[in-house]
Design a protein around this motif. Structure first.
Motif, PDB file in Angstrom:
ATOM      1  N   UNK A 213       0.880  -1.211  -0.256  1.00  0.00           N
ATOM      2  CA  UNK A 213       0.413   0.032   0.180  1.00  0.00           C
ATOM      3  C   UNK A 213       0.983   1.427  -0.094  1.00  0.00           C
ATOM      4  N   UNK A 214       1.843   1.404   1.126  1.00  0.00           N
ATOM      5  CA  UNK A 214       2.673   2.794   0.849  1.00  0.00           C
ATOM      6  C   UNK A 214       3.307   2.440  -0.101  1.00  0.00           C
ATOM      7  N   UNK A 215       3.723   1.441  -1.239  1.00  0.00           N
ATOM      8  CA  UNK A 215       4.371   1.514  -2.270  1.00  0.00           C
ATOM      9  C   UNK A 215       4.096   1.937  -3.617  1.00  0.00           C
ATOM     10  N   UNK A 222       8.705   9.058   1.419  1.00  0.00           N
ATOM     11  CA  UNK A 222      10.240   7.955   2.319  1.00  0.00           C
ATOM     12  C   UNK A 222       8.969   7.311   3.037  1.00  0.00           C
ATOM     13  N   UNK A 223       9.953   6.049   3.058  1.00  0.00           N
ATOM     14  CA  UNK A 223      10.219   4.828   3.491  1.00  0.00           C
ATOM     15  C   UNK A 223      11.412   5.041   4.689  1.00  0.00           C
ATOM     16  N   UNK A 224      11.319   5.122   6.016  1.00  0.00           N
ATOM     17  CA  UNK A 224      11.903   4.494   6.736  1.00  0.00           C
ATOM     18  C   UNK A 224      12.479   3.306   7.410  1.00  0.00           C
ATOM     19  N   UNK A 239      10.010   1.154  -3.572  1.00  0.00           N
ATOM     20  CA  UNK A 239      10.235   1.984  -3.525  1.00  0.00           C
ATOM     21  C   UNK A 239      10.777   2.836  -4.814  1.00  0.00           C
ATOM     22  N   UNK A 240      11.246   2.281  -5.312  1.00  0.00           N
ATOM     23  CA  UNK A 240      11.687   2.838  -6.621  1.00  0.00           C
ATOM     24  C   UNK A 240      10.873   2.836  -8.116  1.00  0.00           C
ATOM     25  N   UNK A 241       9.759   2.833  -7.099  1.00  0.00           N
ATOM     26  CA  UNK A 241       8.646   2.848  -8.545  1.00  0.00           C
ATOM     27  C   UNK A 241       8.233   4.551  -8.526  1.00  0.00           C
ATOM     28  N   UNK A 242       8.312   4.658  -7.434  1.00  0.00           N
ATOM     29  CA  UNK A 242       7.739   6.709  -7.369  1.00  0.00           C
ATOM     30  C   UNK A 242       8.393   7.471  -6.888  1.00  0.00           C
ATOM     31  N   UNK A 246      14.752   6.649   0.907  1.00  0.00           N
ATOM     32  CA  UNK A 246      14.685   5.177   1.470  1.00  0.00           C
ATOM     33  C   UNK A 246      15.803   5.764   2.488  1.00  0.00           C
ATOM     34  N   UNK A 247      15.831   5.501   4.142  1.00  0.00           N
ATOM     35  CA  UNK A 247      16.672   4.918   5.049  1.00  0.00           C
ATOM     36  C   UNK A 247      15.981   3.673   4.995  1.00  0.00           C
TER      37      UNK A 247
END
Length: 478
Positions: A213-215, A222-224, A239-242, A246-247
């Motif tokens: 869902x986040x993806x 941002x995703x950590x 996360x590369x899709x959008x 990223x951390x």
């Protein structure tokens, strides 16, 4: 303590009363200590929408006002220290004294970043022509999603939430099913501190539902994540899709080097501090020990004496130093690492045995293995348990080569009283965190993170604040 029945926290509301519940069990006894609803895709979407709607107003608050909210949260955490520590021990199994220390540690990130909120500095750069002016400003990234682990159920949240909120970001956290109750308490404290609706959100749900869902959301910028390298790789791909920021704070395989001029009392103290915190279930705990031959026997002798004093048991009992392992899988991994080492020639100095209670609680004795070699699994993989495998080495170069012979690079430790040797070693070791004559390097004001396959970015310090800020460059003409 009565069973804790808790709900998810989305847009300032406690939700999930009628959803399917799962149980949270005490790893030391197997007893149910609480229940939580299992969140859905719709819950994650609602949390994203709430954070997105709250973002403009939160981002536009002055840094001082955001800092004021964080200071209130910090004070509440310290006031409720015993409450939060007890819950933490019930759901994670760690000794109560460690849980109290973790509350202090977790609160320190809130305090540090409350102060850092005022220092999102930009700069003025001279233009290339007389009529040009160049300005650089820092602005919040936007909505932040966080996935946190069970081994530090409060600190791994505040280390992400503190800088995110200070920078002006809004926040969604997905804690693990093993330890969601500490996270819920933090949400309660945020509510008590008056943090506006939607600024912080909490959803416990299956990993795939949350990450997918986040993806797919363009609202989350941002995703950590703190966890295994294998999962970190998958999240980075998603996360590369959008092109989300990223951390990643990932796996470790920390070496611990004792040179022949080391203060052995310091080295033993550092070993105890590093290795046995949370029963060895930490990402930066020393995992493989390299000791020069001249002090090899003396180090093991001193270490055995101190390890023999450690008490294993329920974290709520007085004087306990080593609590249970988190679950059966963790126990079997530790058991396998010890057996593999013994089968390949290692000798058990102390410990070496586990104990399963009520077919639900998994304990393992603090263990020292001597005569270890690089061919043993415990010297190649992260054990995540109270095991000290010790290998004899001869030269500084041999120690550095063995220490760096891994795809990981999170934390490393060495002990020497010689500044020249130590300087050469700290520069040669391929690790983001180095403990020189020190076994507990973590601090809110310092950048925490790894090299190689141990992650991207830093948490803590100025570097950790910058992870939640975008840099905007403005060129204007007169």
């Amino acid at each position: 303590m009565e069973k804790l029945d808790k709900l998810n926290y989305i847009n300032g509301e406690w939700v999930g009363e009628n959803q399917q519940k799962f149980e949270i069990k005490n790893p030391a006894t197997g007893e149910v200590v609480g229940t939580m609803p299992e969140g859905t895709k719709e819950d994650v979407e609602a949390a994203i929408d709430a954070a997105d709607n709250a973002f403009p107003e939160w981002a536009n608050l002055s840094a001082e006002k955001r800092a004021d909210y964080l200071k209130k949260l910090f004070n509440i955490m310290l006031e409720k220290k015993e409450e939060l520590a007890t819950i933490m021990t019930l759901e994670s199994g760690k000794p109560l004294k460690e849980s109290r220390n973790e509350v202090d540690y977790a609160a320190s990130f809130i305090e540090w970043f409350a102060e850092e909120a005022r220092r999102a500095y930009g700069k003025i750069i001279p233009g290339k022509t007389a009529d040009q002016r160049i300005q650089v400003i820092k602005q919040p990234v936007g909505v932040v999603a966080a996935i946190t682990p069970w081994n530090f159920p409060a600190a791994m949240i505040t280390r992400k939430m503190g800088p995110a909120l200070a920078a002006g970001c809004t926040f969604i956290v997905k804690p693990p099913k093993e330890t969601p109750l500490s996270a819920i308490k933090l949400m309660e404290y945020c509510e008590q501190a008056g943090i506006p609706k939607g600024v912080v959100n909490h959803v416990v749900c299956p990993d795939e539902i949350f990450s997918n869902t986040i993806k797919d959301s363009t609202k989350v910028r941002k995703l950590t994540f703190t966890g295994s390298t294998e999962v970190g790789v998958l999240l980075m791909k998603q996360c590369a899709e959008h092109i989300k920021k990223v951390s990643l704070e990932l796996g470790g395989q920390a070496p611990f080097i004792v040179l022949d001029d080391a203060d052995l009392d310091k080295a033993v103290k550092g070993t105890i501090a590093s290795k046995f915190r949370n029963s060895g279930q930490t990402c930066i705990c020393a995992n493989r020990f390299y000791v020069q031959s001249k002090v090899y026997d003396a180090f093991i002798e001193k270490l055995e004496k101190e390890v023999s004093k450690l008490k294993v048991g329920n974290g709520l009992d007085e004087g306990v130093d080593i609590g249970p392992l988190i679950n059966k899988d963790g126990y079997e991994k530790v058991e396998h690492h010890v057996q593999d080492a013994v089968d390949k020639g290692a000798k058990v100095v102390i410990g070496g045995k586990g104990q399963i209670k009520n077919n639900a609680a998994y304990f393992f004795e603090p263990t020292i293995l001597r005569d270890c070699s690089e061919h043993m699994v415990c010297m190649q993989q992260e054990t995540f348990g109270p095991i000290i495998p010790v290998q004899k080495i001869e030269t500084d170069e041999e120690a550095i080569g063995a220490a760096n012979h891994t795809r990981y690079g999170l934390a490393g430790y060495f002990f020497t009283e010689n500044v020249t040797r130590g300087t050469k070693m700290l520069e040669a070791l391929q690790y983001g965190i180095i403990g020189w004559n020190h076994g507990a390097p973590s601090a809110a004001q310092a950048p925490f993170g790894g090299m190689k396959e141990s992650g991207l970015g830093r948490e803590g310090g100025v570097e950790g604040f910058d992870e939640y800020l975008e840099t905007k460059y403005i060129s204007f003409g007169l």
